[in-house]
Each structure stands twice: as structure tokens, then as C-alpha cells.
Design an enzyme around this catalytic site. Structure first.
Site, PDB file in Angstrom:
ATOM      1  CB  SER A   9      -8.089 -36.658  21.211  1.00 50.03           C
ATOM      2  OG  SER A   9      -8.823 -37.019  20.031  1.00 50.03           O
ATOM      3  CG  ASP A  38      -3.922 -36.479  13.296  1.00 48.05           C
ATOM      4  OD1 ASP A  38      -4.496 -35.770  12.643  1.00 48.05           O
ATOM      5  OD2 ASP A  38      -3.805 -36.914  14.545  1.00 48.05           O
ATOM      6  CG  HIS A  64      -6.684 -35.286  16.507  1.00 44.24           C
ATOM      7  ND1 HIS A  64      -5.835 -36.599  16.119  1.00 44.24           N
ATOM      8  CD2 HIS A  64      -7.428 -36.010  17.279  1.00 44.24           C
ATOM      9  CE1 HIS A  64      -6.531 -37.499  16.869  1.00 44.24           C
ATOM     10  NE2 HIS A  64      -7.091 -37.040  17.766  1.00 44.24           N
TER      11      HIS A  64
END
Length: 208
Positions: A34, A180, A183
Site C-alpha cells: 500500500s 489510520d 500509512h
């Protein structure tokens, strides 16, 4: 003195040979998860685009191609390696491992996957930069130590260039992370790209 007819003939003969095409910039492919895919970010803020700009800042012209899939483990990256890393790639940055940690994958299995990835890329004449996704500092147990040891071991055994601790300076600073808490945001990716660029530039300078 050349006659007018000979001069015209000479010019015509030169025109018959097209000018040599400018060499294409080398391609750097980032095989990752990601972070490479740019989860939560605009494409221009994701790692491939920011790495290309960071390389340009060092005077290195290259095309950085993203091959990131959110949630990928080292096993998933190995499974799609041949499809994701195109033949024109000169350097591949392998940015995998974070999801192995989150899923508590055995370090020996992760090491086997990364070793296979490096070997297959090198067999194709592609230089490899192995980005170490180190365990969080809070993980000081045996698993975290075994996990961290995988990256330098794979790089040394496979002849890859190690980019140590990819998230250094980002993971423990909330201002460089998304909501979050996991990230990196655009500013965090910029830090990652700036630290990664000199390592990639070194890899581009190596002969196949």
C-alpha cells in the site's frame, strides 16, 4: 570547390539517415504494497511519483513505475513478480514485508519469499534495491528481532542493495502519518523518497 550538384547530392545523402533517437530514461519499478500503491494519496503524492522527483533532484533522469498492491505480502509479491515487473526495468525496488509483520508470518518464510524475488530479478539482469520494512520500535521481542534480521540477510546473500529502515523518521511522528496511524501522508512519503533516492541512484549506476 564542390559543384552545386555535388553539394545537393551530399545534403540529400545525409537526410537519408535519420538522426539517432535520444536514449530512453532507465525504468525503475517499485514492487510493493500500500505504500507503493499510495493508499489514501493522490497519484502525484505516492511513492513512485515522489521518488522520480527525488531522483531528478539528484540529477538522475529515470521513469519510476509503481507496481504496488495494497495488502500484499512477500508471498503475494512473489506470485505476481513476472507480471508486475516489466522487461524494460533496470532497477527494481522491493518494498514488501510490512503486511507479513501484521499477519505474523514466520520470518523464515518471509526470507524465503524475498530471496526468491531477488534471485528471479537478478536472473533477468535487473538490479535490486531491497527496502527494509523494519518492525516498530515497540516490538522488541524475539519476533521483531528475527523479522528485522531478514532484510540484511537477503540483501547480502542475493547481492541486492539494502535501503535500511524505510519508515525511519516517519513511523514515530504523527505529523507524517495519515489518520489510520499506519500509512505515511504526502509529507511522510517525501521523506521516504528522499532517503531512497540516493540508494536507487547507486543501483542505476551499476552494470547489469
Amino acid at each position: 570547390m564542390l559543384s552545386r550538384r555535388l553539394l545537393i547530392a551530399a545534403v540529400a545523402s545525409l537526410a537519408a539517415f535519420p538522426a539517432a533517437a535520444a536514449p530512453k530514461p532507465p525504468v525503475v519499478t517499485v514492487l510493493g504494497d500500500s505504500i507503493t500503491a499510495g493508499l489514501g494519496l493522490a497519484a502525484g503524492d505516492a511513492l513512485p511519483a515522489q521518488l522520480q522527483r527525488a531522483l531528478a533532484g539528484l540529477g538522475v533522469v529515470a521513469i519510476v513505475r509503481g507496481a504496488g498492491v495494497s495488502g500484499d505480502t512477500t508471498a503475494a509479491g512473489l506470485a505476481r513478480l513476472d507480471f508486475s515487473v516489466q522487461p524494460d526495468t533496470r532497477v527494481c525496488v522491493v518494498e514488501l514485508g510490512a503486511n507479513d509483520y501484521l499477519q505474523s508470518v514466520e520470518p523464515r518464510l518471509m526470507q524465503a519469499n524475498l530471496t526468491a524475488i531477488v534471485r528471479r530479478l537478478k536472473a533477468r539482469g535487473i538490479q535490486v534495491v531491497l527496502a527494509a520494512n523494519n518492525a516498530p520500535r515497540s516490538s522488541s521481542g524475539a519476533y521483531g528481532r528475527a523479522f528485522d534480521a531478514v532484510f540484511p540477510a537477503v540483501a547480502k546473500a542475493g547481492g541486492a542493495i539494502l535501503a535500511a529502515n524505510l519508515l525511519a523518521g516517519v513511523e514515530d511522528r504523527p505529523g507524517f502519518r495519515q489518520a489510520d496511524g499506519l500509512h505515511p501522508n504526502a509529507a511522510g512519503v517525501k521523506i521516504i523518497a528522499a532517503r531512497l533516492a540516493p540508494v536507487v541512484a547507486r543501483a542505476l549506476g551499476r552494470r547489469k
